[in-house]
Design an enzyme around this catalytic site. Sequence first.
Site, mmCIF file in Angstrom:
data_model
loop_
_atom_site.group_PDB
_atom_site.id
_atom_site.type_symbol
_atom_site.label_atom_id
_atom_site.label_comp_id
_atom_site.label_asym_id
_atom_site.label_seq_id
_atom_site.Cartn_x
_atom_site.Cartn_y
_atom_site.Cartn_z
ATOM 1 N N ASN A 11 0.829 -1.221 0.000
ATOM 2 C CA ASN A 11 0.000 0.000 0.000
ATOM 3 C C ASN A 11 0.846 1.248 0.000
ATOM 4 O O ASN A 11 1.991 1.228 0.453
ATOM 5 C CB ASN A 11 -0.843 0.081 1.289
ATOM 6 C CG ASN A 11 -2.014 -0.868 1.290
ATOM 7 O OD1 ASN A 11 -2.455 -1.347 0.247
ATOM 8 N ND2 ASN A 11 -2.511 -1.149 2.482
ATOM 9 N N ASP A 13 0.596 4.767 1.992
ATOM 10 C CA ASP A 13 -0.112 5.492 3.046
ATOM 11 C C ASP A 13 -0.073 6.979 2.711
ATOM 12 O O ASP A 13 1.009 7.540 2.472
ATOM 13 C CB ASP A 13 0.550 5.254 4.415
ATOM 14 C CG ASP A 13 0.380 3.818 4.889
ATOM 15 O OD1 ASP A 13 -0.444 3.086 4.302
ATOM 16 O OD2 ASP A 13 1.073 3.427 5.847
ATOM 17 N N GLY A 39 1.470 -1.190 3.954
ATOM 18 C CA GLY A 39 0.863 -2.500 3.685
ATOM 19 C C GLY A 39 1.611 -3.515 4.529
ATOM 20 O O GLY A 39 2.852 -3.491 4.584
ATOM 21 N N ALA A 42 4.288 -5.659 2.518
ATOM 22 C CA ALA A 42 5.507 -4.928 2.160
ATOM 23 C C ALA A 42 6.308 -4.577 3.412
ATOM 24 O O ALA A 42 7.537 -4.680 3.414
ATOM 25 C CB ALA A 42 5.140 -3.667 1.378
ATOM 26 N N GLY A 213 2.945 -6.312 22.938
ATOM 27 C CA GLY A 213 3.421 -4.939 23.123
ATOM 28 C C GLY A 213 4.752 -4.894 23.862
ATOM 29 O O GLY A 213 5.627 -5.733 23.621
ATOM 30 N N ASP A 244 4.686 -5.648 12.468
ATOM 31 C CA ASP A 244 5.261 -6.039 11.172
ATOM 32 C C ASP A 244 6.758 -6.300 11.304
ATOM 33 O O ASP A 244 7.295 -7.239 10.707
ATOM 34 C CB ASP A 244 5.004 -4.947 10.122
ATOM 35 C CG ASP A 244 3.540 -4.858 9.737
ATOM 36 O OD1 ASP A 244 2.816 -5.863 9.895
ATOM 37 O OD2 ASP A 244 3.102 -3.780 9.272
ATOM 38 N N ASN A 266 11.688 -9.533 19.269
ATOM 39 C CA ASN A 266 11.376 -8.554 20.314
ATOM 40 C C ASN A 266 12.314 -7.355 20.222
ATOM 41 O O ASN A 266 11.889 -6.199 20.352
ATOM 42 C CB ASN A 266 11.563 -9.169 21.710
ATOM 43 C CG ASN A 266 10.318 -9.876 22.212
ATOM 44 O OD1 ASN A 266 9.217 -9.626 21.744
ATOM 45 N ND2 ASN A 266 10.509 -10.756 23.178
ATOM 46 N N SER A 272 12.102 -0.642 16.519
ATOM 47 C CA SER A 272 11.210 0.001 15.540
ATOM 48 C C SER A 272 10.342 1.072 16.197
ATOM 49 O O SER A 272 9.977 2.043 15.540
ATOM 50 C CB SER A 272 10.339 -1.035 14.830
ATOM 51 O OG SER A 272 9.218 -1.389 15.632
ATOM 52 N N GLY A 277 7.354 6.168 11.959
ATOM 53 C CA GLY A 277 6.994 5.486 10.709
ATOM 54 C C GLY A 277 7.053 3.981 10.846
ATOM 55 O O GLY A 277 7.654 3.448 11.787
HETATM 56 P P1 ADP Z 1 0.808 -5.094 17.177
HETATM 57 O O1 ADP Z 1 1.243 -3.681 16.854
HETATM 58 O O2 ADP Z 1 0.700 -5.968 15.986
HETATM 59 O O3 ADP Z 1 -0.345 -5.175 18.134
HETATM 60 P P2 ADP Z 1 2.596 -5.444 19.415
HETATM 61 O O4 ADP Z 1 2.130 -4.122 19.939
HETATM 62 O O5 ADP Z 1 2.355 -6.649 20.256
HETATM 63 O O6 ADP Z 1 2.048 -5.723 17.953
HETATM 64 O O7 ADP Z 1 4.147 -5.289 19.124
HETATM 65 C C1 ADP Z 1 4.894 -6.276 18.455
HETATM 66 C C2 ADP Z 1 6.213 -6.465 19.141
HETATM 67 O O8 ADP Z 1 6.965 -5.241 19.092
HETATM 68 C C3 ADP Z 1 6.098 -6.819 20.609
HETATM 69 O O9 ADP Z 1 5.977 -8.228 20.778
HETATM 70 C C4 ADP Z 1 7.422 -6.285 21.149
HETATM 71 O O10 ADP Z 1 8.466 -7.202 20.882
HETATM 72 C C5 ADP Z 1 7.662 -5.041 20.314
HETATM 73 N N1 ADP Z 1 7.105 -3.826 20.949
HETATM 74 C C6 ADP Z 1 5.929 -3.222 20.688
HETATM 75 N N2 ADP Z 1 5.747 -2.125 21.472
HETATM 76 C C7 ADP Z 1 6.864 -2.027 22.235
HETATM 77 C C8 ADP Z 1 7.320 -1.094 23.253
HETATM 78 N N3 ADP Z 1 6.588 -0.034 23.627
HETATM 79 N N4 ADP Z 1 8.525 -1.327 23.820
HETATM 80 C C9 ADP Z 1 9.289 -2.384 23.459
HETATM 81 N N5 ADP Z 1 8.918 -3.285 22.516
HETATM 82 C C10 ADP Z 1 7.726 -3.113 21.899
#
Ligand code: ADP
Length: 296
Positions: A11, A13, A39, A42, A213, A244, A266, A272, A277
Amino acid sequence: MARVVVVGSINMDLVVATSTFPRLGETLFGTRFATYPGGKGANQAVAAARLGAQVTMIGCVGADGFGDQLKATLGREGVDTRWVSTGREATGIASITLSGGDNAIVVVPGANHELSAADIDRAEQAIRHADVVLAQLEVPLATVLHAAKLAKTHGKPFFLNPAPAVALSDELVALATLLTPNEHELATALHTAGSDWADVLRRMPGRIAMTHGKDGAYYTAADGALVHQAGFSVDAVDTTGAGDTFNGALAAFWHLGIGEAVRRANAAGALSVTRAGAQGGMPTLVELEQFLQAQS
Ligand code: ADP
């Protein structure tokens, strides 16, 4: 070097910032506009490629400027776009309006919804040579199912990131070597709303890696024990694309075994979220290794 085939969406954005959301029928001046490649397909392809995997993308864009641009971007990331076909519809877009910390989003899948079983068959040689085949749910379910079957025919691990959340058929669940939902997607995908997610994971040993998270991720080892891989503590700036990045990394590092692959996924996900972005925040292999070294 892991060979990863991604079957998924591509996609553009389109992000507009405004001081207030327009009312019905109203025209107003925005404050900023930018386009970002996106997307889930991608994004996951780029995440895996930055981490050193040899990535092939199977997808579909429109015969338009966005399609050309997105293919070129993937190419610059080192992703093989030979099997990205050109559909009749326009390239998929997400129109994102941002105002005062809220957003309003319209997604038009366009050419992504034209990705067909025939497109998968055309790319059979890529699947035959893959170490992992990775898909999400922004392209037709029938196409995802076909990819899963072809991966099985060739004895290849098939990872399904069930996002956006959709209730999956038993057939597709059975074909997925590994499911990579977040907590909400797990309940929807496996029809287990109301159940304890830990019980759901224990019932499917070795078959699910659930992201959680900043808490990190959970999976059940082959012996049935629930394993928590703790997340890495970082200053989160923008969590777009964390899932992603996690998925791309998991595929790229799968050959290291589930424990190490999840630990690195993780770390990649954490890195990321420290940058703005989706694709913009994804780390390179060098950045990931420096980060892990600094943690130890
Ligand atoms: P989605 O955005 O698909 O709901 P998550 O929020 O679970 O996915 O994030 C995916 C992965 O990214 C997590 O399992 C973790 O490893 C990492 N992550 C996400 N948010 C954080 C954060 N605030 N601090 C550290 N790692 C993070």
